[in-house]
Design a protein around this motif. Structure first.
Motif, PDB file in Angstrom:
ATOM      1  N   VAL A  25       5.735   6.736  -0.685  1.00  0.00           N
ATOM      2  CA  VAL A  25       5.013   6.338   0.521  1.00  0.00           C
ATOM      3  C   VAL A  25       5.998   5.634   1.448  1.00  0.00           C
ATOM      4  N   TYR A  26       6.092   6.117   2.683  1.00  0.00           N
ATOM      5  CA  TYR A  26       6.976   5.524   3.681  1.00  0.00           C
ATOM      6  C   TYR A  26       6.161   5.220   4.931  1.00  0.00           C
ATOM      7  N   GLY A  27       6.447   4.113   5.577  1.00  0.00           N
ATOM      8  CA  GLY A  27       5.776   3.813   6.842  1.00  0.00           C
ATOM      9  C   GLY A  27       5.831   2.342   7.175  1.00  0.00           C
ATOM     10  N   GLY A  29       8.087   0.446   8.138  1.00  0.00           N
ATOM     11  CA  GLY A  29       9.216  -0.281   7.564  1.00  0.00           C
ATOM     12  C   GLY A  29       9.086  -0.554   6.080  1.00  0.00           C
ATOM     13  N   THR A  30       8.120   0.068   5.419  1.00  0.00           N
ATOM     14  CA  THR A  30       7.888  -0.139   3.991  1.00  0.00           C
ATOM     15  C   THR A  30       8.131   1.153   3.233  1.00  0.00           C
ATOM     16  N   SER A  31       8.670   1.021   2.046  1.00  0.00           N
ATOM     17  CA  SER A  31       8.885   2.175   1.181  1.00  0.00           C
ATOM     18  C   SER A  31       8.349   1.837  -0.209  1.00  0.00           C
ATOM     19  N   PHE A  32       7.616   2.757  -0.805  1.00  0.00           N
ATOM     20  CA  PHE A  32       7.003   2.514  -2.109  1.00  0.00           C
ATOM     21  C   PHE A  32       7.140   3.760  -2.957  1.00  0.00           C
ATOM     22  N   ASP A  33       7.489   3.580  -4.233  1.00  0.00           N
ATOM     23  CA  ASP A  33       7.613   4.685  -5.186  1.00  0.00           C
ATOM     24  C   ASP A  33       6.809   4.313  -6.427  1.00  0.00           C
ATOM     25  N   SER A  34       5.820   5.128  -6.781  1.00  0.00           N
ATOM     26  CA  SER A  34       4.927   4.800  -7.895  1.00  0.00           C
ATOM     27  C   SER A  34       5.552   5.023  -9.267  1.00  0.00           C
ATOM     28  N   GLY A  35       6.566   5.853  -9.350  1.00  0.00           N
ATOM     29  CA  GLY A  35       7.142   6.208 -10.647  1.00  0.00           C
ATOM     30  C   GLY A  35       6.361   7.341 -11.275  1.00  0.00           C
TER      31      GLY A  35
END
Length: 83
Positions: A25-27, A29-35
């Motif tokens: 998930v990008y947007g 200024g944040t980036s997230f990776d669930s694994g």
């Protein structure tokens, strides 16, 4: 797999392996990776056939091992009618 106890009664067991890739998930200024995630599940059931065209089956899907996964018990049931 299935094992017929009698002409009408059947025991069933499914073994399920599931692998899910990571969600990115990008947007704002944040980036997230669930694994990634993976699970092993068993789905035992019992089936009753009234005749060669009508039967019912009921059981549950049970998560028995996994990574990044929640242990679950999912009840399932179905009526099978062949026309």
């Amino acid at each position: 797999g299935e094992y017929s106890l009698t002409r009408n009664w059947v025991l069933a067991l499914d073994v399920v392996y599931e692998h899910d890739d990571s969600t990115h998930v990008y947007g704002s200024g944040t980036s997230f990776d669930s694994g990634s995630a993976r699970t092993w599940s068993l789905a035992p059931a019992i089936e009753y056939n009234f005749n060669s065209r009508i039967g019912i089956i009921a059981g549950a899907k049970l998560t028995v091992a996994g990574r990044n996964a929640t242990a679950v018990v999912i009840p399932v049931a179905a009526v099978n009618i062949v026309i």
